[in-house]
Design a protein around this motif. Structure first.
Motif, mmCIF file in Angstrom:
data_model
loop_
_atom_site.group_PDB
_atom_site.id
_atom_site.type_symbol
_atom_site.label_atom_id
_atom_site.label_comp_id
_atom_site.label_asym_id
_atom_site.label_seq_id
_atom_site.Cartn_x
_atom_site.Cartn_y
_atom_site.Cartn_z
ATOM 1 N N MET A 83 13.575 51.976 36.197
ATOM 2 C CA MET A 83 12.641 52.179 37.913
ATOM 3 C C MET A 83 12.776 51.706 39.073
ATOM 4 N N GLN A 84 14.247 50.615 39.195
ATOM 5 C CA GLN A 84 14.171 50.548 41.025
ATOM 6 C C GLN A 84 15.246 51.603 41.532
ATOM 7 N N GLN A 85 15.668 52.499 40.583
ATOM 8 C CA GLN A 85 16.580 53.822 41.553
ATOM 9 C C GLN A 85 15.761 53.997 42.557
ATOM 10 N N PRO A 86 13.951 54.657 42.964
ATOM 11 C CA PRO A 86 14.604 55.268 44.249
ATOM 12 C C PRO A 86 13.765 53.856 45.335
ATOM 13 N N ILE A 87 13.786 53.092 44.877
ATOM 14 C CA ILE A 87 13.830 51.376 45.804
ATOM 15 C C ILE A 87 15.153 51.883 46.853
ATOM 16 N N SER A 88 16.459 51.932 45.872
ATOM 17 C CA SER A 88 17.426 50.940 45.981
ATOM 18 C C SER A 88 17.902 52.874 47.230
ATOM 19 N N THR A 89 17.559 54.015 46.311
ATOM 20 C CA THR A 89 17.622 54.920 46.803
ATOM 21 C C THR A 89 17.501 55.650 48.002
ATOM 22 N N ARG A 90 15.498 55.070 48.323
ATOM 23 C CA ARG A 90 15.203 55.134 50.217
ATOM 24 C C ARG A 90 16.451 53.870 50.713
ATOM 25 N N PHE A 91 16.604 52.782 50.653
ATOM 26 C CA PHE A 91 17.241 52.306 50.871
ATOM 27 C C PHE A 91 18.540 52.187 51.761
ATOM 28 N N ILE A 92 19.322 53.143 50.197
ATOM 29 C CA ILE A 92 20.908 54.084 50.689
ATOM 30 C C ILE A 92 20.720 55.060 51.890
ATOM 31 N N ILE A 93 19.664 55.587 51.897
ATOM 32 C CA ILE A 93 18.863 56.354 53.167
ATOM 33 C C ILE A 93 19.427 56.263 53.866
ATOM 34 N N SER A 94 17.743 55.303 53.923
ATOM 35 C CA SER A 94 17.757 54.106 55.117
ATOM 36 C C SER A 94 19.019 54.006 55.912
ATOM 37 N N LEU A 95 19.613 53.238 55.462
ATOM 38 C CA LEU A 95 20.963 53.237 55.457
ATOM 39 C C LEU A 95 21.973 53.952 56.110
ATOM 40 N N ALA A 96 22.222 55.025 55.696
ATOM 41 C CA ALA A 96 23.165 56.168 56.164
ATOM 42 C C ALA A 96 22.410 56.659 56.868
ATOM 43 N N VAL A 97 20.969 56.591 57.466
ATOM 44 C CA VAL A 97 20.274 57.557 58.673
ATOM 45 C C VAL A 97 20.327 56.251 59.856
ATOM 46 N N PHE A 98 20.041 55.289 59.837
ATOM 47 C CA PHE A 98 20.252 54.152 60.256
ATOM 48 C C PHE A 98 21.590 54.356 60.922
ATOM 49 N N VAL A 102 26.121 56.581 49.246
ATOM 50 C CA VAL A 102 25.751 56.971 50.350
ATOM 51 C C VAL A 102 26.056 58.168 50.747
ATOM 52 N N ALA A 103 26.973 58.577 50.620
ATOM 53 C CA ALA A 103 28.350 59.971 50.897
ATOM 54 C C ALA A 103 27.543 60.810 50.496
ATOM 55 N N SER A 104 26.549 60.962 50.209
ATOM 56 C CA SER A 104 25.693 62.114 49.682
ATOM 57 C C SER A 104 24.004 62.283 51.389
ATOM 58 N N ALA A 105 24.014 60.929 51.501
ATOM 59 C CA ALA A 105 23.205 60.781 52.188
ATOM 60 C C ALA A 105 23.915 61.082 53.942
ATOM 61 N N TYR A 106 25.195 60.496 53.402
ATOM 62 C CA TYR A 106 25.565 61.060 54.800
ATOM 63 C C TYR A 106 25.877 62.289 55.270
ATOM 64 N N LEU A 107 26.428 62.171 54.299
ATOM 65 C CA LEU A 107 27.213 64.618 54.665
ATOM 66 C C LEU A 107 25.367 64.972 54.359
ATOM 67 N N GLN A 108 24.454 64.964 54.126
ATOM 68 C CA GLN A 108 23.413 65.996 53.889
ATOM 69 C C GLN A 108 22.706 65.375 55.441
#
Length: 158
Positions: free
Chosen positions: A1-16, A145-151
């Motif tokens: 259930m906490q997967q979306p929270i960590s995914t959002r964190f990783i995507i925001s980190l990659a965007v940053f 993170v790599a997936s978000a980075y490449l996206q």
């Protein structure tokens, strides 16, 4: 259930990370490896799993220590003032009475149906399982993170 929270964190980190690399071409931009290291350092799930591995190590150490004998020692000194019962003569005394108590005890488990030995084995297996889970989580975070980075790179090229 906490997967979306960590995914959002990783995507925001990659965007940053990517926003700094494309906005300015300074030598202080973050690479993919640096983004992954930041995610490993700041991910709450990884920190929790590190703590659970530490707890499993302590449980293993404690279960190994329970095989050894125990030794306890105790000392006390007491003053009784006023009308009290003298513990030595069992009569009432109106002056002060001092008493000292010393005790030493030891205990050793001779045999408990191999319970202690099996507990050590169980705690060793739990530690190994926790280490494997931690390693898997490190790999999962790196992949996200790599997936978000490449996206983000793909979106910027379009």
């Amino acid at each position: 259930m906490q997967q979306p929270i960590s995914t959002r964190f990783i995507i925001s980190l990659a965007v940053f990370c990517l926003s700094f690399s494309f906005v300015s071409a300074q030598p202080g931009t973050l690479s993919l490896e640096q983004c992954i290291e930041q995610a490993w350092k700041n991910n709450l799930q990884l920190q929790q799993q590190r703590l659970s591995v530490d707890l499993a190590e302590q449980n293993l150490l404690q279960s190994k220590a329970s095989m050894y004998p125990s030794l306890n020692a105790n000392a006390s000194h007491a003053y009784n003032f006023g009308r009290t019962i003298d513990p030595f003569t069992n009569e009432f005394a109106t002056e002060s009475v001092q008493s000292n108590n010393f005790s030493v005890s030891s205990g050793m488990n001779l045999f408990s149906g191999f319970q202690v030995r099996n507990t050590v084995k169980q705690n060793r297996h739990e530690l190994e399982a926790g280490q494997y889970d931690l390693e898997t989580s490190f790999n999962d975070v790196a992949l996200m993170v790599a997936s978000a980075y490449l996206q983000i790179l793909f979106n910027l090229e379009q």
